[in-house]
Motif scaffolding. Structure first.
Motif, PDB file in Angstrom:
ATOM      1  N   HIS A 174      32.436  42.388  46.321  1.00  0.00           N
ATOM      2  CA  HIS A 174      31.366  41.732  45.454  1.00  0.00           C
ATOM      3  C   HIS A 174      31.872  42.036  43.939  1.00  0.00           C
ATOM      4  CE1 HIS A 174      27.700  40.019  43.923  1.00  0.00           C
ATOM      5  NE2 HIS A 174      27.716  41.257  42.912  1.00  0.00           N
ATOM      6  N   ARG A 175      31.987  40.864  43.053  1.00  0.00           N
ATOM      7  CA  ARG A 175      32.067  40.982  41.687  1.00  0.00           C
ATOM      8  C   ARG A 175      30.773  40.828  41.062  1.00  0.00           C
ATOM      9  NH1 ARG A 175      36.445  40.929  38.489  1.00  0.00           N
ATOM     10  NH2 ARG A 175      37.792  40.413  40.137  1.00  0.00           N
ATOM     11  N   TRP A 176      30.657  41.919  40.272  1.00  0.00           N
ATOM     12  CA  TRP A 176      29.185  41.820  39.556  1.00  0.00           C
ATOM     13  C   TRP A 176      29.407  40.999  38.350  1.00  0.00           C
ATOM     14  CZ3 TRP A 176      25.781  44.428  42.543  1.00  0.00           C
ATOM     15  CH2 TRP A 176      26.123  45.270  43.301  1.00  0.00           C
ATOM     16  N   ASN A 177      30.430  41.181  37.618  1.00  0.00           N
ATOM     17  CA  ASN A 177      30.690  40.402  36.369  1.00  0.00           C
ATOM     18  C   ASN A 177      32.126  40.364  36.020  1.00  0.00           C
ATOM     19  OD1 ASN A 177      31.045  42.720  34.697  1.00  0.00           O
ATOM     20  ND2 ASN A 177      28.651  43.105  34.725  1.00  0.00           N
ATOM     21  N   LYS A 178      32.405  39.959  34.765  1.00  0.00           N
ATOM     22  CA  LYS A 178      33.783  40.211  34.401  1.00  0.00           C
ATOM     23  C   LYS A 178      34.769  41.386  34.505  1.00  0.00           C
ATOM     24  CE  LYS A 178      37.210  38.972  30.687  1.00  0.00           C
ATOM     25  NZ  LYS A 178      37.245  38.527  29.223  1.00  0.00           N
ATOM     26  N   TRP A 179      33.869  42.390  34.498  1.00  0.00           N
ATOM     27  CA  TRP A 179      34.082  43.866  34.056  1.00  0.00           C
ATOM     28  C   TRP A 179      34.049  44.841  35.114  1.00  0.00           C
ATOM     29  CZ3 TRP A 179      36.957  43.357  30.110  1.00  0.00           C
ATOM     30  CH2 TRP A 179      36.574  42.155  29.020  1.00  0.00           C
ATOM     31  N   HIS A 180      33.172  44.232  36.507  1.00  0.00           N
ATOM     32  CA  HIS A 180      33.013  45.444  37.461  1.00  0.00           C
ATOM     33  C   HIS A 180      33.059  44.645  38.689  1.00  0.00           C
ATOM     34  CE1 HIS A 180      31.203  48.484  34.957  1.00  0.00           C
ATOM     35  NE2 HIS A 180      30.733  47.576  34.241  1.00  0.00           N
ATOM     36  N   LYS A 181      33.917  45.082  39.653  1.00  0.00           N
ATOM     37  CA  LYS A 181      33.875  44.754  41.105  1.00  0.00           C
ATOM     38  C   LYS A 181      33.677  46.098  42.020  1.00  0.00           C
ATOM     39  CE  LYS A 181      38.696  44.372  42.119  1.00  0.00           C
ATOM     40  NZ  LYS A 181      39.628  43.200  42.529  1.00  0.00           N
ATOM     41  N   THR A 182      33.083  45.809  43.180  1.00  0.00           N
ATOM     42  CA  THR A 182      33.134  46.767  44.169  1.00  0.00           C
ATOM     43  C   THR A 182      33.407  46.153  45.574  1.00  0.00           C
ATOM     44  OG1 THR A 182      31.265  47.822  42.888  1.00  0.00           O
ATOM     45  CG2 THR A 182      31.462  48.195  45.364  1.00  0.00           C
ATOM     46  N   ASP A 237      35.775  49.093  40.749  1.00  0.00           N
ATOM     47  CA  ASP A 237      36.891  48.704  39.346  1.00  0.00           C
ATOM     48  C   ASP A 237      36.140  48.308  38.190  1.00  0.00           C
ATOM     49  OD1 ASP A 237      39.034  49.152  41.153  1.00  0.00           O
ATOM     50  OD2 ASP A 237      39.171  46.928  41.953  1.00  0.00           O
ATOM     51  N   PHE A 238      36.472  49.067  37.374  1.00  0.00           N
ATOM     52  CA  PHE A 238      35.794  48.814  36.061  1.00  0.00           C
ATOM     53  C   PHE A 238      37.036  48.612  34.822  1.00  0.00           C
ATOM     54  CE2 PHE A 238      34.887  51.033  31.843  1.00  0.00           C
ATOM     55  CZ  PHE A 238      33.963  50.102  31.234  1.00  0.00           C
ATOM     56  N   TRP A 239      36.666  47.305  34.214  1.00  0.00           N
ATOM     57  CA  TRP A 239      37.462  46.937  33.124  1.00  0.00           C
ATOM     58  C   TRP A 239      37.154  47.348  31.828  1.00  0.00           C
ATOM     59  CZ3 TRP A 239      37.573  44.469  37.815  1.00  0.00           C
ATOM     60  CH2 TRP A 239      38.934  44.059  38.525  1.00  0.00           C
ATOM     61  N   ALA A 240      37.529  48.387  31.261  1.00  0.00           N
ATOM     62  CA  ALA A 240      37.103  48.796  29.817  1.00  0.00           C
ATOM     63  C   ALA A 240      37.446  47.768  28.688  1.00  0.00           C
ATOM     64  CB  ALA A 240      37.788  50.039  29.480  1.00  0.00           C
ATOM     65  N   SER A 241      38.559  47.005  29.056  1.00  0.00           N
ATOM     66  CA  SER A 241      38.981  45.714  28.308  1.00  0.00           C
ATOM     67  C   SER A 241      39.964  44.832  29.328  1.00  0.00           C
ATOM     68  CB  SER A 241      39.853  45.982  27.144  1.00  0.00           C
ATOM     69  OG  SER A 241      40.853  46.752  27.487  1.00  0.00           O
ATOM     70  N   ASP A 242      40.473  44.075  28.631  1.00  0.00           N
ATOM     71  CA  ASP A 242      41.329  43.093  29.316  1.00  0.00           C
ATOM     72  C   ASP A 242      42.445  43.839  29.603  1.00  0.00           C
ATOM     73  OD1 ASP A 242      39.825  40.980  29.173  1.00  0.00           O
ATOM     74  OD2 ASP A 242      40.649  39.933  27.493  1.00  0.00           O
ATOM     75  N   HIS A 243      42.994  44.869  29.179  1.00  0.00           N
ATOM     76  CA  HIS A 243      44.224  45.745  29.220  1.00  0.00           C
ATOM     77  C   HIS A 243      43.876  47.067  30.041  1.00  0.00           C
ATOM     78  CE1 HIS A 243      45.830  42.637  26.730  1.00  0.00           C
ATOM     79  NE2 HIS A 243      44.753  42.803  25.780  1.00  0.00           N
ATOM     80  N   ASN A 244      42.777  47.445  30.234  1.00  0.00           N
ATOM     81  CA  ASN A 244      42.634  48.794  30.597  1.00  0.00           C
ATOM     82  C   ASN A 244      41.530  48.568  32.031  1.00  0.00           C
ATOM     83  OD1 ASN A 244      43.569  51.065  28.771  1.00  0.00           O
ATOM     84  ND2 ASN A 244      42.515  49.440  27.783  1.00  0.00           N
ATOM     85  N   ARG A 245      42.128  49.330  33.207  1.00  0.00           N
ATOM     86  CA  ARG A 245      41.172  49.078  34.265  1.00  0.00           C
ATOM     87  C   ARG A 245      41.094  50.690  34.721  1.00  0.00           C
ATOM     88  NH1 ARG A 245      42.780  46.053  39.688  1.00  0.00           N
ATOM     89  NH2 ARG A 245      44.110  47.965  39.938  1.00  0.00           N
ATOM     90  N   PHE A 246      39.785  50.987  35.257  1.00  0.00           N
ATOM     91  CA  PHE A 246      39.656  52.351  35.802  1.00  0.00           C
ATOM     92  C   PHE A 246      39.114  52.141  37.403  1.00  0.00           C
ATOM     93  CE2 PHE A 246      39.324  53.115  31.474  1.00  0.00           C
ATOM     94  CZ  PHE A 246      39.966  54.075  31.105  1.00  0.00           C
ATOM     95  N   SER A 247      39.790  52.631  38.238  1.00  0.00           N
ATOM     96  CA  SER A 247      39.448  52.453  39.760  1.00  0.00           C
ATOM     97  C   SER A 247      39.083  53.693  40.209  1.00  0.00           C
ATOM     98  CB  SER A 247      40.568  51.654  40.582  1.00  0.00           C
ATOM     99  OG  SER A 247      40.685  50.455  39.977  1.00  0.00           O
TER     100      SER A 247
END
Length: 852
Positions: free
Chosen positions: A447-455, A495-505
């Motif tokens: 599930h993609r919650w929005n542009k910045w979060h998915k689970t 997965d969390f996108w802090a920006s278009d260039h940084n992702r934390f999983s």
């Protein structure tokens, strides 16, 4: 009145004269025509470039010299519009011109990377709502027939899909489509075509294979993903099977091999000769020689995940295949707007028809086993033998997608190999049996919650079991053996996108792993059963960074694993850095530390009838230590139009290694010593395209040594020490015909020579006295393969494909392994006997596939 009429006549004639003069003046002012060759020659002089083209594409063709075009790109665009010559930059100076000549009423185009301008080779181009499609050629070009009102979908790994309406295209014109990278995909991005259509390198050490768009692999007639994996540098099978894959000098049990993310413990049919994964349900393969995703764990060498597309099918389609070994039927169904179903089943045909490939595989697989040894034993001279073998698999995948941001998947598979071997005399008959099977199922949610979060989350279960019954013909003794694995696995990743260039999983994983081993003898009475269970908690954290200019990519991660039963907590760091110097050169480096508590060992060479002698075991408290490994690598990748060159150097060290897991067949066969091994190596791969040909070559040099303190000497070559390895292939692809020729050569494996004496006082009976371990080498391994495929479409929109393949078509005799044993002769003198396992002889295969 007459005067007025005359005036009008004079005015009319004057106007006509002026108009006629204007026409001549305008015609005289049109840009002068010149030959196409002269026009390109003027561009070469003006912009200091050099064009290459086929003479027949430009001969006797004219073009109007344009005005007001100041840049080379403007001229190249004008050239494509007026002459249908598409420009492909080879480097900063050289430009290749290719004629895009579509068929009448056909749509054509060229797909390129939006950032680099490089053509995307092997991209899928599909008419939505039909099974008809094609792939882009080495220039990124395609031509496809479509009717008005249809949509055309273009997809390419790591890039956003492109959907266009046929009404927006004009037959005969060939627009360029720019494919953008998927902004949410910060994994190692595909950086170039590798080897053949459908196989691509994904950063340093990792590859992706799309078997549906894959070109031919020499000798193969089906899309067997595990055979494809062995075409890569650093990936080898020392005994020609898919059930024994060695990645960078590691043993088979050091790999993580999964289907749809579910770890597998049975990889092959025919006990390893072909993949157990149905080709219809294994259309994509991801191979990681280093730096795999967080959900892959409990391994120290490499990871392979086999799966199929998660995209809902546009319509229902069917596929049937028959070859000289098996037959299968598959369906890909669009059950509703939100539900897609894939079902496939396969079974062997040798129960009804015995073929040359079956005989070749049978002879290869059952060498040096109870079956073969009894047939060659003089004591069994009056015995009749009868064998029955069969295999089948059945699996499926259900995809439910209520909306674009949510997807639920359910997968299942059943795999079985059954073998019966009957020995009979006039008064008695005994049947030996071997059954190997796997039953697995899994459910996953995305599930993609929005542009910045998915689970994403997954839960799966896999039950593997191999059972053998061995009855002695000349006595009442019956030996029963059983090896069973039950794997329950769950994980959740956010997965969390802090920006278009940084992702934390962040990934949390809980698994319960149980392994049991049973051995039972009726005379003398003996029974043994051992069961170990481990519950593991794991937490994995990963940071992905990609610079704004896309040149720098960094991935850092760490995993913490806790074993409550073992009272151990282990930390595993890993990282990868990739830097693109320019559009041609990429540098990368990586490191990782891993461990595993699961492995395989061999107790006796005759276990499980000697066919599948390895058994899965689990580290338990106070017993074998946890096997651990670390790996470092550095790589250079070079790419230009039509050519790919990559070079990787690596170093791997494995500790806490049990000698029982290494399949020793010398003086250390029964040793339980703990040691280590280290591998250093260099992998080189080169590929060159010149339409319609593709040539590729892979070379690996490596040095692989054991270090066991209890052995003499302590340091000696590993059983998997292949110093030199070379693979190559030449593919040709025409409109309906594909051809492939290739070869495989590697230096001989080490073995331990016998001294010529026998120890008659050994606890194991007569034993051979061996020389220094692994100081001798077998002869080099050489094999040449070829294959061909011809396909065509019927008027009923049905695709037919006919494949033929030859493995080892030169009939080269290769020795895969060599061992010795001592036994008394008829005159009671002791003799040393040599046993060799030999490779496949000439093995033909053919298949017919129908898609509708």
């Amino acid at each position: 009145m007459r005067l007025n009429n005359f005036d009008h006549l004079i005015k009319y004639l004057c106007n006509g004269f002026i108009s006629l003069c204007s026409v001549f003046v305008m015609h005289g002012q049109e840009p002068p025509q010149q030959t196409l060759v002269d026009y390109m020659a003027s561009l070469e002089t003006q912009f200091d470039v050099k064009f290459s083209y086929r003479t027949k594409d430009v001969l006797n063709k004219n073009i109007a010299a344009p005005k007001g075009l100041n840049t080379l790109d403007h001229h190249l665009t004008y050239l494509r519009q007026k002459s249908h010559l598409s420009a492909l930059r080879v480097d900063d100076r050289y430009i290749s011109l290719v004629l895009m000549a579509p068929k009448k009423n056909a749509y054509c185009g060229q797909l390129v990377d939006a950032q680099t301008g490089e053509p995307l080779v092997g991209a899928s181009v599909q008419i939505v709502g039909s099974i008809y499609g094609t792939t882009t050629n080495i220039y990124g070009q395609f031509s496809i027939d479509a009717l008005k009102g249809h949509q055309i979908m273009m997809t390419y790994l790591g890039h956003e899909p492109i959907l266009v309406n046929s009404e927006s295209l004009t037959p005969g014109s060939c627009p360029v489509f720019l494919a953008k990278e998927n902004p949410t995909n910060l994994e190692a991005v595909t950086i170039g075509r590798f080897f053949a259509t459908g196989m691509r390198q994904r950063g340093q050490g990792n590859f992706s294979i799309d078997t549906e768009s894959f070109g031919l692999l020499p000798g193969q007639t089906q899309n067997d993903a595990l055979w494809f994996a062995q075409a890569l540098p650093g990936v080898e099978s020392i005994n020609e099977t898919v059930s024994t894959i060695n990645i960078r000098g590691g043993a088979n049990d050091e790999n993580y091999i999964s289907w749809e993310g579910i770890r597998m413990y049975q990889y092959g049919h025919f006990f390893g000769m072909i993949s157990a994964f149905n080709p219809f349900l294994s259309t994509e393969l991801d191979l990681y020689r280093s730096g795999s995703p967080g959900q892959y764990h409990n391994y120290i060498s490499g990871a392979i995940n086999i799966h199929s597309s998660d995209v809902l099918p546009q319509k229902t389609r069917y596929s049937y295949n028959a070859n000289l070994l098996d037959t299968h039927l598959a369906v890909d169904m669009r059950a509703s707007d939100k539900l897609g179903i894939k079902i496939a089943g396969r079974t062997s045909i040798n129960r009804w028809l015995t073929t040359p490939i079956y005989d070749s595989y049978f002879e290869r697989m059952f060498q040096d086993t109870e079956i073969n040894n009894n047939q060659n034993n003089s004591d069994y001279g009056q015995v009749d033998f009868d064998e029955q073998f069969s295999f089948f698999d059945f699996g499926g995948k259900l995809i439910y997608q209520p909306k674009e941001t949510t997807q639920v998947k359910f997968v299942f598979m059943v795999i079985a190999n059954n073998f019966e071997f009957t020995e009979s005399l006039p008064q008695v008959a005994k049947t030996n049996q071997l059954e190997q099977k796997s039953n697995l199922a899994g459910v996953s949610l995305f599930h993609r919650w929005n542009k910045w979060h998915k689970t994403s989350a997954k839960a799966s279960i896999n039950h593997y079991d191999i059972v053998a019954t061995n009855q002695d013909l000349f006595s009442s003794q019956i030996l029963g053996q059983d090896n069973e694995v039950l794997d329950l696995d769950t994980h959740i990743t956010h997965d969390f996108w802090a920006s278009d260039h940084n992702r934390f999983s962040t990934t949390y994983n809980f698994s319960e792993l149980g392994v049991s081993n049973r051995q039972e003898v009726n005379s003398p009475l003996f029974f043994s059963r051992k069961k170990d269970v481990l519950r593991i908690h794991r937490l994995h954290q990963q940071w992905d960074y990609r610079s704004q200019n896309q040149l720098l990519k960094i991935k850092l991660s760490a995993r913490v694993s806790h074993y409550s039963k073992l009272k151990k907590t282990l930390l595993e760091p890993s990282g990868k850095i990739e830097y693109t110097l320019n559009r041609r050169h990429t540098l990368s480096t990586s490191f990782e530390h891993r461990h595993q508590v699961l492995g395989q060992r061999v107790d006796l060479q005759s276990d499980f009838l000697g066919v599948e002698k390895r058994r899965w075991t689990l580290t338990a408290a106070g017993q074998e230590p946890i096997r651990q490994g670390s790996q470092m690598s550095i790589g250079w990748h070079y790419q230009k139009s039509g050519m790919v060159l990559s070079l990787d150097a690596f170093s791997k060290n494995i500790t806490e290694l049990s000698a029982q897991s290494q399949l020793f067949q010398n003086q250390y066969q029964f040793s339980k010593a703990i040691g280590a091994y280290s591998v250093t190596g260099v992998e080189c791969a080169l590929q060159k395209n010149w339409h319609p040909f593709t040539a590729w070559m892979g070379y690996t040099w490596s040095k692989n040594n054991y270090n066991f303190d209890r052995f003499v000497p302590a340091v000696f070559p590993s059983n998997l020490d292949i110093r030199h390895q070379l693979k190559w292939a030449l593919n040709a692809e025409f409109e309906n015909l594909k051809l492939s020729l290739g070869g495989h050569w590697h230096a001989g494996l080490p073995y331990t020579a016998a001294t010529g004496t026998v120890d008659g006082n050994s606890a194991e009976g007569y034993t051979v006295v061996y020389a220094t371990p692994n100081q001798e080498r077998l002869s080099a391994y050489v094999r040449l393969d070829c294959s061909a495929a011809y396909s065509w479409w019927s008027k009923q929109n049905t695709k037919y494909t006919f494949n033929v393949g030859l493995i080892n078509f030169m009939g080269q005799e290769n020795v895969l392994s060599q061992r010795y044993f001592a036994a008394p002769n008829q005159d009671q003198t002791l003799a040393i006997n040599r046993v060799q396992r030999k490779g496949l002889s000439l093995t033909p295969n053919a298949s017919v596939t129908i898609n509708w």
